[in-house]
Design a protein around this motif. Structure first.
Motif, PDB file in Angstrom:
ATOM      1  N   LEU A 190      41.398  35.579  32.619  1.00  0.00           N
ATOM      2  CA  LEU A 190      40.927  34.225  32.287  1.00  0.00           C
ATOM      3  C   LEU A 190      39.419  34.111  32.495  1.00  0.00           C
ATOM      4  N   ILE A 191      38.940  34.550  33.643  1.00  0.00           N
ATOM      5  CA  ILE A 191      37.511  34.399  33.943  1.00  0.00           C
ATOM      6  C   ILE A 191      36.678  35.314  33.052  1.00  0.00           C
ATOM      7  N   ARG A 192      37.158  36.528  32.787  1.00  0.00           N
ATOM      8  CA  ARG A 192      36.410  37.394  31.864  1.00  0.00           C
ATOM      9  C   ARG A 192      36.338  36.756  30.486  1.00  0.00           C
ATOM     10  N   GLY A 193      37.373  36.042  30.105  1.00  0.00           N
ATOM     11  CA  GLY A 193      37.371  35.349  28.818  1.00  0.00           C
ATOM     12  C   GLY A 193      36.359  34.212  28.760  1.00  0.00           C
ATOM     13  N   LEU A 194      36.027  33.657  29.905  1.00  0.00           N
ATOM     14  CA  LEU A 194      35.063  32.552  29.955  1.00  0.00           C
ATOM     15  C   LEU A 194      33.618  33.050  29.970  1.00  0.00           C
ATOM     16  N   ALA A 195      33.419  34.309  30.407  1.00  0.00           N
ATOM     17  CA  ALA A 195      32.065  34.848  30.594  1.00  0.00           C
ATOM     18  C   ALA A 195      31.271  34.708  29.300  1.00  0.00           C
ATOM     19  N   GLY A 196      30.024  34.314  29.438  1.00  0.00           N
ATOM     20  CA  GLY A 196      29.170  34.131  28.274  1.00  0.00           C
ATOM     21  C   GLY A 196      29.202  32.706  27.760  1.00  0.00           C
ATOM     22  N   GLN A 197      30.333  31.991  27.970  1.00  0.00           N
ATOM     23  CA  GLN A 197      30.405  30.595  27.518  1.00  0.00           C
ATOM     24  C   GLN A 197      30.254  29.625  28.674  1.00  0.00           C
ATOM     25  N   THR A 198      30.971  29.916  29.758  1.00  0.00           N
ATOM     26  CA  THR A 198      30.934  29.028  30.912  1.00  0.00           C
ATOM     27  C   THR A 198      30.225  29.749  32.049  1.00  0.00           C
ATOM     28  N   THR A 199      29.318  29.047  32.700  1.00  0.00           N
ATOM     29  CA  THR A 199      28.633  29.614  33.864  1.00  0.00           C
ATOM     30  C   THR A 199      29.535  29.382  35.066  1.00  0.00           C
ATOM     31  N   VAL A 200      29.787  30.445  35.816  1.00  0.00           N
ATOM     32  CA  VAL A 200      30.766  30.355  36.909  1.00  0.00           C
ATOM     33  C   VAL A 200      30.135  30.820  38.222  1.00  0.00           C
ATOM     34  N   LEU A 201      30.390  30.042  39.275  1.00  0.00           N
ATOM     35  CA  LEU A 201      30.062  30.490  40.635  1.00  0.00           C
ATOM     36  C   LEU A 201      31.389  30.621  41.364  1.00  0.00           C
ATOM     37  N   LEU A 202      31.689  31.842  41.767  1.00  0.00           N
ATOM     38  CA  LEU A 202      32.997  32.172  42.310  1.00  0.00           C
ATOM     39  C   LEU A 202      32.865  32.598  43.765  1.00  0.00           C
ATOM     40  N   ILE A 203      33.499  31.841  44.659  1.00  0.00           N
ATOM     41  CA  ILE A 203      33.548  32.245  46.072  1.00  0.00           C
ATOM     42  C   ILE A 203      34.867  32.951  46.248  1.00  0.00           C
ATOM     43  N   GLU A 204      34.807  34.204  46.659  1.00  0.00           N
ATOM     44  CA  GLU A 204      36.037  34.992  46.610  1.00  0.00           C
ATOM     45  C   GLU A 204      36.059  36.045  47.714  1.00  0.00           C
ATOM     46  N   HIS A 205      37.189  36.180  48.372  1.00  0.00           N
ATOM     47  CA  HIS A 205      37.337  37.195  49.408  1.00  0.00           C
ATOM     48  C   HIS A 205      37.889  38.508  48.856  1.00  0.00           C
ATOM     49  N   ASN A 206      38.629  38.417  47.773  1.00  0.00           N
ATOM     50  CA  ASN A 206      39.290  39.608  47.223  1.00  0.00           C
ATOM     51  C   ASN A 206      38.264  40.463  46.463  1.00  0.00           C
ATOM     52  N   MET A 207      37.871  41.577  47.081  1.00  0.00           N
ATOM     53  CA  MET A 207      36.817  42.435  46.514  1.00  0.00           C
ATOM     54  C   MET A 207      37.196  43.028  45.167  1.00  0.00           C
ATOM     55  N   ASP A 208      38.482  43.303  45.018  1.00  0.00           N
ATOM     56  CA  ASP A 208      38.945  43.855  43.752  1.00  0.00           C
ATOM     57  C   ASP A 208      38.673  42.855  42.623  1.00  0.00           C
ATOM     58  N   VAL A 209      38.930  41.575  42.897  1.00  0.00           N
ATOM     59  CA  VAL A 209      38.662  40.531  41.900  1.00  0.00           C
ATOM     60  C   VAL A 209      37.164  40.427  41.633  1.00  0.00           C
ATOM     61  N   VAL A 210      36.377  40.424  42.704  1.00  0.00           N
ATOM     62  CA  VAL A 210      34.923  40.285  42.563  1.00  0.00           C
ATOM     63  C   VAL A 210      34.364  41.415  41.710  1.00  0.00           C
ATOM     64  N   MET A 211      34.745  42.644  42.054  1.00  0.00           N
ATOM     65  CA  MET A 211      34.198  43.804  41.345  1.00  0.00           C
ATOM     66  C   MET A 211      34.637  43.811  39.881  1.00  0.00           C
ATOM     67  N   ALA A 212      35.815  43.261  39.614  1.00  0.00           N
ATOM     68  CA  ALA A 212      36.336  43.283  38.242  1.00  0.00           C
ATOM     69  C   ALA A 212      35.716  42.205  37.362  1.00  0.00           C
ATOM     70  N   ILE A 213      35.340  41.071  37.923  1.00  0.00           N
ATOM     71  CA  ILE A 213      34.958  39.971  37.025  1.00  0.00           C
ATOM     72  C   ILE A 213      33.534  39.464  37.166  1.00  0.00           C
ATOM     73  N   ALA A 214      32.827  39.831  38.246  1.00  0.00           N
ATOM     74  CA  ALA A 214      31.478  39.273  38.412  1.00  0.00           C
ATOM     75  C   ALA A 214      30.458  40.049  37.576  1.00  0.00           C
ATOM     76  N   ASP A 215      29.519  39.324  36.965  1.00  0.00           N
ATOM     77  CA  ASP A 215      28.373  39.971  36.326  1.00  0.00           C
ATOM     78  C   ASP A 215      27.354  40.349  37.394  1.00  0.00           C
ATOM     79  N   HIS A 216      27.300  39.496  38.415  1.00  0.00           N
ATOM     80  CA  HIS A 216      26.252  39.607  39.416  1.00  0.00           C
ATOM     81  C   HIS A 216      26.817  39.057  40.721  1.00  0.00           C
ATOM     82  N   ILE A 217      26.391  39.631  41.842  1.00  0.00           N
ATOM     83  CA  ILE A 217      26.961  39.252  43.141  1.00  0.00           C
ATOM     84  C   ILE A 217      25.848  38.890  44.114  1.00  0.00           C
TER      85      ILE A 217
END
Ligand code: ATP
Length: 240
Positions: free
Chosen positions: A182-209
């Motif tokens: 879902l979040i990868r689908g939003l990338a480029g259209q919606t600007t997202v700030l994601l607070i997240e503990h799950n590193m696997d999620v962060v590494m998979a979906i963040a453009d920048h950390i």
């Protein structure tokens, strides 16, 4: 606003609680369309920083610019009406209303005819994978689905910045996979700030950390850069 500008610019942001500096001179700039993750060990100041950005916490020093406008003195509800959308760690859905009604409440804030509202409700629920549960009561959903409903409510407001505070907490692994898509689908259209503990999620979906530690920005970079950063590794090993 063109694509070069930053949706959010935070400068020198500081919050002191008594003798404790929860946010210390934080600088942060998020360009339009970026998925930015904010990470850091427990107590690093992530929730405080989000409170400062959204207007729930009053800064001790520093500035917040949103869509090119200084919003530091603006109450939270005005920042929301400018296009700052967020979901909290605690679910905030209406259990006795249907999914459709929950999302319609968010859509109607922007106006529109009944047919337009209905179309946008269905689109937002479809986006998070709840399109086949539209008439169910929100309170009957699993916890994970309730979190996804919240994200649908956030998306339905068509925010210029969507802030997600630990969205995957309590989700099953299947739901986490759906969330990542879902979040990868939003990338480029919606600007997202994601607070997240799950590193696997962060590494998979963040453009920048951005990594916080003791209220300060410890490091900032691409997922690869953050993964390879020795200071980040020791902050996490020391903290957990
Ligand atoms: P977590 O990952 O555990 O949610 P966090 O990174 O979000 O932590 P914060 O909740 O922002 O960290 O807390 C940063 C520091 O500020 C902590 O030491 C916390 O105890 C302190 N703090 C936060 N809110 C307050 C408050 N209202 N009054 C006093 N101290 C506070």
């Amino acid at each position: 606003m063109n694509g070069v500008e930053n949706v959010l610019e935070v400068s020198g942001l500081t919050k002191v609680y008594g003798g404790l500096t929860a946010a210390n001179n934080v600088d942060l700039a998020i360009p339009e369309g970026q998925v930015r993750a904010l990470i850091g060990p427990n107590g690093a100041g992530k929730t405080t920083l989000v409170g400062l950005i959204t207007g729930r916490v009053t800064p001790s020093a520093g500035t917040v610019r949103f869509l090119g406008r200084e919003v530091g003195d603006m109450p939270a509800f005005k920042r929301i009406s400018m296009g700052m959308g967020y979901t909290f760690q605690i679910t905030s859905i209406f259990a006795k209303l249907s999914l459709h009604e929950n999302v319609a409440l968010a859509v109607r804030r922007r106006g529109g005819t009944t047919a337009q509202v209905d179309g946008e409700v269905r689109a937002a629920l479809g986006e998070v994978g709840l399109g086949d549960r539209i008439e169910q009561l929100a309170g009957d959903l699993s916890y994970g689905h309730q979190r996804l409903l919240e994200i649908a409510m956030g998306l339905a407001q068509k925010p210029k910045l969507l802030i997600l505070d630990e969205p995957t907490q309590g989700l099953s692994s299947g739901e986490v996979t759906a969330f990542k898509a879902l979040i990868r689908g939003l990338a480029g259209q919606t600007t997202v700030l994601l607070i997240e503990h799950n590193m696997d999620v962060v590494m998979a979906i963040a453009d920048h950390i951005t990594v916080l530690n003791f209220g300060e920005v410890l490091a900032e970079g691409s997922p690869e850069e953050i993964r390879a950063n020795g200071a980040v590794q020791s902050a996490y090993l020391g903290g957990e």
